[in-house]
Design an enzyme around this catalytic site. Structure first.
Site, PDB file in Angstrom:
ATOM      1  N   ASP A  13     -32.316 -17.936  11.276  1.00 28.69           N
ATOM      2  CA  ASP A  13     -33.308 -17.534  10.264  1.00 28.69           C
ATOM      3  C   ASP A  13     -34.160 -18.706   9.786  1.00 28.69           C
ATOM      4  O   ASP A  13     -34.658 -18.701   8.666  1.00 28.69           O
ATOM      5  CB  ASP A  13     -32.623 -16.879   9.044  1.00 28.69           C
ATOM      6  CG  ASP A  13     -31.632 -15.805   9.440  1.00 28.69           C
ATOM      7  OD1 ASP A  13     -32.029 -14.899  10.179  1.00 28.69           O
ATOM      8  OD2 ASP A  13     -30.467 -15.877   9.011  1.00 28.69           O
ATOM      9  N   HIS A  41     -37.001 -12.196  14.754  1.00 29.37           N
ATOM     10  CA  HIS A  41     -38.030 -13.160  14.395  1.00 29.37           C
ATOM     11  C   HIS A  41     -39.116 -12.444  13.603  1.00 29.37           C
ATOM     12  O   HIS A  41     -39.731 -11.510  14.103  1.00 29.37           O
ATOM     13  CB  HIS A  41     -38.653 -13.782  15.648  1.00 29.37           C
ATOM     14  CG  HIS A  41     -37.750 -14.733  16.352  1.00 29.37           C
ATOM     15  ND1 HIS A  41     -38.094 -15.367  17.522  1.00 29.37           N
ATOM     16  CD2 HIS A  41     -36.519 -15.182  16.051  1.00 29.37           C
ATOM     17  CE1 HIS A  41     -37.104 -16.150  17.911  1.00 29.37           C
ATOM     18  NE2 HIS A  41     -36.145 -16.044  17.029  1.00 29.37           N
TER      19      HIS A  41
END
Length: 423
Positions: A13, A41
């Site tokens: 992340d 993403h």
């Protein structure tokens, strides 16, 4: 030509999707080398937000070749949904996305097995996303997997054997399930997959390099989730480090050029597992709220904490990072004081290296720096950076012995500032 590699240095992340979208204009090819739809993403492009789970982030650049490598595991149903959503929003894929025939398929029963295994672990569960990633990689390593190339030859036989084997395991676990709808969507995904270029990606990518094309390799998740070097067993099932680009695409180590390591200006983690700098107070909640720290795929709250330089040094070492990219600097705009973990204290002894076991009795040792208390989201040049932010960046570079080349000050691709630090 050499390939450049872009990967996360923390627990995932870190913002790889945005960065790869910023970097893609410099490359002819973007290739994903590991992971599956458990990793999302998030990108903002022309005012719209997109979450890419399996498709490389270069897909928004109309003239780029995008490759899903052999190290990726692919769920045809989720892939179909993701691809159709992109095409509906004006991003055609079929001519620009090439998929390795050696990539392994996530079967419907892999997802059921994932849930069954987690349920059986009780309080000891790892905290998977339930997408079937672990069972798929397990079948791959045990030589029982179903690959993308299998959909072209003897597919029903290969799939039938794998499904029967999984059903026997589920029976032994006494786990009740209904596969009907999952399997229906999955088989529709298989037919959809046949419309794409299914290739021997190792030949394709090496031929592209020989012809002078530039390639950016895109990793998923982060170094601290690597199956070998992460915080085991609270890790993913693949190699997320730079070496994974070699095994996940079929390129030699001598083909690796720059290694871009992405980190946040702080630290986050999703799911269970050790997290030395985790904050359980209002500061942690403030970082989560300001950073919108919720999983792109699962929506789960991310655990938040200060930046961990001990873990980052380790990640830089095992990846051979040449340049750092710092994301979400703006999230810390409103803090009076910024902390950075420079060592761990274990049983009263201070250590500055990442140990074998970080699960118990580990206390972070912090350095404190003044915050910048300035809105950085409108800044377009490093000349505008406040003095305190420059001091923070310099401190990090000295500690990590690696230059920070790019700083992100917001979610949009335009909020990305390149620095010209001397190497």
């Amino acid at each position: 030509m050499k390939v450049d590699v872009l990967l996360g240095l923390q627990w995932g992340d870190e913002g790889k999707g945005k960065v790869v979208d910023v970097l893609t204009p410099r490359y002819d090819v973007v290739a994903r080398f590991q992971g599956g739809p458990n990793a999302g993403h998030t990108l903002e492009f022309e005012g719209q937000k997109y979450v890419l789970r399996s498709i490389p982030s270069g897909i928004f650049q109309g003239n780029k070749v995008n490759i899903i490598g052999n190290g990726v595991v692919l769920d045809p149903a989720l892939f179909k949904a993701e691809a159709e959503a992109l095409e509906a929003s004006g991003h055609p894929l079929k001519e620009r996305l090439h998929i390795s025939k050696k990539a392994h398929l996530i079967l419907p029963t892999h997802r059921i097995l994932d849930a069954a295994y987690e349920a059986a672990k009780g309080d000891a569960k790892v905290g998977t996303t339930g997408k079937g990633i672990g069972p798929t990689y397990t079948d791959k390593v045990s030589r029982n997997g179903v690959r993308v190339g299998d959909i072209l030859h003897n597919f029903e036989e290969v799939y039938g054997k794998a499904k029967a084997r999984h059903e026997q395991i589920l029976k032994s676990l006494n786990y009740e399930y209904d596969i009907t709808e999952l399997e229906k969507q999955w088989l529709e995904g298989i037919e959809y997959l046949k419309q794409f270029h299914l290739v021997d990606s190792e030949h394709e990518i090496n031929n592209l390099l020989k012809s002078g094309k530039s390639v950016l390799c895109e990793g998923a998740q982060g170094t601290m989730l690597d199956v070998d070097f992460g915080s085991y067993p609270f890790v993913t099932s693949s190699n997320t480090i730079c070496a994974g680009a070699c095994t996940g695409l079929g390129i030699g180590p001598n083909k690796i050029g720059n290694v871009y390591g992405i980190m946040k200006a702080y630290c986050t983690r999703v799911g269970a597992g050790p997290f030395p700098t985790e904050l359980f107070d209002e500061t942690g909640k403030k970082i989560r709220d300001l950073g919108h720290e919720y999983g792109a795929v699962t929506g789960r709250e991310r655990r938040c904490g200060w930046i961990d330089l001990v873990a980052l040094k380790y990640s830089i070492m095992v990846n051979g990072v040449t340049q750092l990219i710092m994301m979400k600097s703006d999230v810390l705009d409103d803090f009076e004081t910024i902390k950075a973990c420079v060592a761990y204290k274990v049983n009263g002894e201070e250590i500055d290296y990442f140990p074998y076991d970080i699960s118990e009795g580990l206390e972070p040792v912090y350095a404190e720096l003044p915050g910048w208390k300035t809105d950085m989201t409108k800044m377009t040049s490093e000349d505008e950076f406040p003095e305190e932010f420059n001091a923070y960046v310099t401190f990090l570079e000295e500690q990590l012995e690696t230059p920070i080349k790019i700083v992100s000050v917001g979610p949009d691709r335009g909020q990305t500032i390149e620095r010209y630090t001397e190497e």
